[in-house]
Design a protein around this motif. Structure first.
Motif, PDB file in Angstrom:
ATOM      1  N   UNK A 293       0.339  -0.860  -0.263  1.00  0.00           N
ATOM      2  CA  UNK A 293      -0.142  -0.054  -0.467  1.00  0.00           C
ATOM      3  C   UNK A 293       0.846   0.973  -0.402  1.00  0.00           C
TER       4      UNK A 293
ATOM      5  N   UNK B  90       3.232   2.229  -1.147  1.00  0.00           N
ATOM      6  CA  UNK B  90       3.890   2.651  -2.608  1.00  0.00           C
ATOM      7  C   UNK B  90       2.966   3.800  -3.035  1.00  0.00           C
ATOM      8  N   UNK B  91       2.125   3.716  -2.490  1.00  0.00           N
ATOM      9  CA  UNK B  91       0.744   4.509  -2.685  1.00  0.00           C
ATOM     10  C   UNK B  91       1.976   5.935  -1.767  1.00  0.00           C
TER      11      UNK B  91
ATOM     12  N   UNK C  92      -2.103  -4.191   1.435  1.00  0.00           N
ATOM     13  CA  UNK C  92      -2.561  -4.304   0.132  1.00  0.00           C
ATOM     14  C   UNK C  92      -3.403  -5.101  -0.361  1.00  0.00           C
TER      15      UNK C  92
END
Lengths: 579, 186
Positions: free
Chosen positions: A365, A367-368, A444
């Motif tokens: 997650x 990476x957002x 994720x």
């Protein structure tokens, strides 16, 4: 009665009906639900392994020991398990062994768009490709028969639209499948060069035998409609072709995409004025046809990128335009995925951006954290790369650069392949700071347990890997636990640890906001009071609940979960927790 | 029949598509429901396709092919406009949820979407959020919208009620049936 099932659920059903008893996987969209559905059946050992390589070896071991076994992964997970896969082709199996790999055409949730079919050819392992849920169930069972008949692992290739589409499946009875005898057989299972040389011969003979099988099997079927157009397709692309062209084409539907039935293809193609190969991603079938000297149209008419659809096939094959439609006639703002309200990662990236850090990122997650307004992540490559790539960056640019450099990696991803990178840093005298984003779950892919959560896939309590002890055992002397929502302290910790002339680990600890205990803990919503001086510092959090309305800032109560991070960031104490 | 359900991750579009899928099976149709999981769910645009008929091949719906678009949020309704077939119907919740580019000020939320859509297509715009609150929780927006959708099809109401009962957790059945009625009777 037929049931509506996800493709993944139908694979799980097929595995159950085939008598599978050991399943080991690592989660990855769009493959995750296969393993999650197998758990619903009793008397099957199912686990989340720390990574795909471990999962594959576990399933292979179970097969050698005589059980029907399975491992499931997304396309990039197959890269991680490639090492055992290539040699499993040589050892062959005892109990049937099926590897389900789900590609992600269109990259709905992936970092690349690789075509897993190449692995089948490279590892000389047969590959089946279903096109709907009923076939997912049927092909899974066929894969086990094939595996045991030819003494080979078998790939099942799925894709986002097959894995995540529901269609009708009829449930059947479970087969009576017994554990096969285990007989010590080093010539087959000890792959020293001397044994492997002999096994390679077996592999080549096996592929020839399976090619003969491919010519006869019902998995590859011809549908004649008296058309002058021939279509060769498989998987979801077959469904798109069928919808686009109906009975205006004849079809060779390939359920087995490796090895390909050469005679069947040549014979089919010979009957038509034009033969189209309709396959998403790479020209895998097309190149094979062309190597056989069969004249086909493939990537000259179709793209190498993304997902196909019936309209584009209709246009390319029949020259007919798609349906007419209205358009907005103005720019419609995109709605990219964002970190949820209450996400623990938000505090981390708020601090990292404020400090102007170079951030070596990872897969999850978080990476957002690359998206505005937090936009602090510099690189995202693959599972675990945050740690090792930062090591390389520091070695390339030196100590001063390293003081402004951190790695961020989730708890599950760290267990997957971050540990080895950290070992490298310690062993080879790096001074990196690694931030483990410990949100107590694999986020994720939809909340799977992992070795750090203390629970198995069946939610049974188990030993929990202690990240602090683990990092210290590797040789990291400074391991600091900090709450990313206490932004002042977190900032202080990041500054101290990056200044340190030694490797260090910060464990940013706060559970995912979507976990049931946190849903209970967070309540009400935050409110902006009249103390607000409209400095808009809270807007830097990139919280989906906070936005600017005219001159002032407002909080959308339907989005806010009352996590309170914004109250810690506001310098004027103007945001309060409300009901 | 091609029905496209659009909304924002977290709004409960998946449950709506599952109820709809169940209804279609009960009516004896071949059904395909295509969902998106993973990255696309994190507060991003979410699209689900439900197709039913004698035989369904592709699980996806292309531009100009949706008989009905059921939108959980008005900007997502606007985004889905090209997918509605000529003469099709759009049912849209008037709720506005700001996407990140609007929040950061990089883009503006388009003004008067409802009016602009109504000029082009057959639009039924409803404040489903208020109706859901009336039913007891804003989370019931999805079932309020299913109620509206049910009214737009020829499938008997009892089939929808049965499908809801079979899909939602038992302790929420009553609440969801109330939400359905509020949408259905509008």
């Amino acid at each position: 009665m037929k049931k509506l099932m996800l493709g993944n659920e139908a694979v799980a059903r097929g595995a159950y009906e085939a008598g599978v008893t050991v399943v080991s996987s690592y989660p990855g969209t769009p493959s995750t639900e296969i393993t999650e559905h197998i758990v619903k059946y009793d008397n099957i050992f199912v686990e989340w392994a720390p990574n795909e390589k471990v999962a594959c070896e576990t399933a292979l071991g179970a097969s050698i020991a005589g059980a029907r076994s399975m491992t499931c992964m997304k396309h990039v997970g197959l890269n991680v398990m490639a090492d055992p896969v290539f040699t499993a082709s040589y050892t062959g199996v005892n109990g049937g062994f099926v590897l389900c790999v789900a590609d992600d055409q269109g990259m709905h949730s992936s970092q690349n768009e690789q075509d897993s079919r190449h692995y089948a050819k490279a590892a000389k392992i047969p590959m089946l490709e279903p096109s709907d849920s009923a076939e997912c169930r049927d092909f899974t069972k066929a894969a086990y028969e094939l595996s045991e008949k030819f003494d080979t692992p078998v790939f099942m290739r799925l894709s986002t639209r097959v894995s995540h589409s529901q269609s009708l499946v009829e449930e059947r009875e479970k087969e009576d499948c017994k554990l096969k005898d285990y007989v010590k057989n080093p010539e087959k299972y000890v792959m020293t060069p001397g044994n492997a040389i002999k096994r390679h011969v077996v592999v080549e003979d096996r592929i020839k035998a399976i090619t003969d099988f491919a010519e006869k099997t019902d998995l590859n079927s011809v549908e004649e409609n008296g058309s002058k157009i021939g279509v060769i397709a498989s998987g979801i692309a077959y469904m798109y072709a069928k919808e686009a062209l109906g009975n205006r084409a004849d079809y060779l539907k390939l359920g087995m995409i490796y090895p390909l039935p050469e005679k069947k293809i040549t014979e089919f193609a010979g009957k038509y004025d034009k033969v189209y190969i309709i396959e998403e991603l790479d020209p895998f079938i097309e190149e094979h046809c062309k190597a056989l000297g069969v004249n086909v149209i493939g990537k000259d008419a179709f793209t190498l990128q993304g997902e196909y659809n019936p309209a584009m096939i209709k246009k390319a094959v029949l020259g007919e335009d798609a349906a007419e439609y209205d358009e907005a006639g103005e720019a419609v703002p995109v709605r990219p995925p964002v970190m949820c309200a209450g996400c623990p990662h938000r505090g981390v990236f708020y601090v990292l951006k404020k400090l102007g850090m170079t951030v070596s990122g990872d897969i999850g997650c978080y990476t957002l954290g690359s998206a505005p307004p937090l936009e602090s992540v510099d690189t995202t490559i693959c599972m675990g790369a945050s740690v090792s790539a930062a090591h390389g960056m520091a070695k390339a640019r030196g100590a001063e650069f390293n003081k402004k450099l951190v790695s961020v990696i989730g708890d599950s991803t760290f267990m997957h392949s971050g540990i080895t990178g950290l070992v490298d840093i310690v062993y080879n005298k790096g001074n990196n700071t690694v931030i483990i984003l410990d949100n107590s779950i694999t986020g994720m892919t939809g909340h799977q347990d992992n070795p750090t959560t203390g629970y198995t896939i069946r939610k049974e309590p188990t030993k929990q890997v202690n990240l602090i002890t683990l990092c210290k055992a590797i040789g990291v002397e400074s391991v600091v636990v900090a709450d990313p929502f206490d932004v002042k302290n977190f900032e202080k910790v990041v500054k101290e640890e990056t200044e340190r002339e030694a490797p260090s680990v910060i464990i940013a600890q706060r559970p995912c906001a979507l976990l049931p205990p946190m849903r209970k803990k967070y309540s009400g919503h935050c409110e902006i009071t009249d103390k607000c001086r409209k400095c808009k510092l809270c807007m830097k959090l990139g919280c989906p609940a906070i936005s600017v309305s005219g001159d002032s800032v407002k909080i959308d109560v339907t989005q806010c979960n009352g996590c309170g991070l914004c109250t810690n960031v506001c310098p004027f104490g103007a945001i309060e927790q409300g009901d | 029949m091609n029905i496209m359900i659009v909304g924002v991750g977290g709004q409960g579009t998946l449950l709506a598509s599952r109820i709809l899928g169940r209804v279609a099976i009960k009516e004896g149709y071949d059904v395909k429901v295509s969902e998106v999981h993973g990255m696309s769910q994190r507060g991003g645009s979410v699209v689900t396709y439900v197709k039913y008929g004698d035989e369904v091949y592709s699980p996806i719906i292309g531009k100009g092919e949706a008989d009905i678009v059921l939108a959980f949020e008005i900007l997502e309704a606007y985004r889905a406009l090209p997918y509605l077939r000529k003469g099709g119907k759009m049912i849209a919740n008037t709720q506005k949820i700001n996407p990140m580019p609007v929040i950061t000020g990089a883009m503006e939320y388009p003004a008067d979407i409802e009016k602009k859509l109504a000029e082009k297509i057959n639009l039924q715009a409803v404040d489903a959020l208020s109706l859901a609150e009336q039913a007891g929780t804003i989370k019931a927006v999805n079932v309020v919208l299913i109620g509206l959708l049910a009214k737009s099809t020829s499938i008997d109401k009892s089939v929808w009620l049965e499908a809801i009962k079979e899909t939602v957790p038992e302790k929420f059945i009553e609440l969801n049936l109330k939400a359905f009625e509020l949408g259905y009777n509008l």
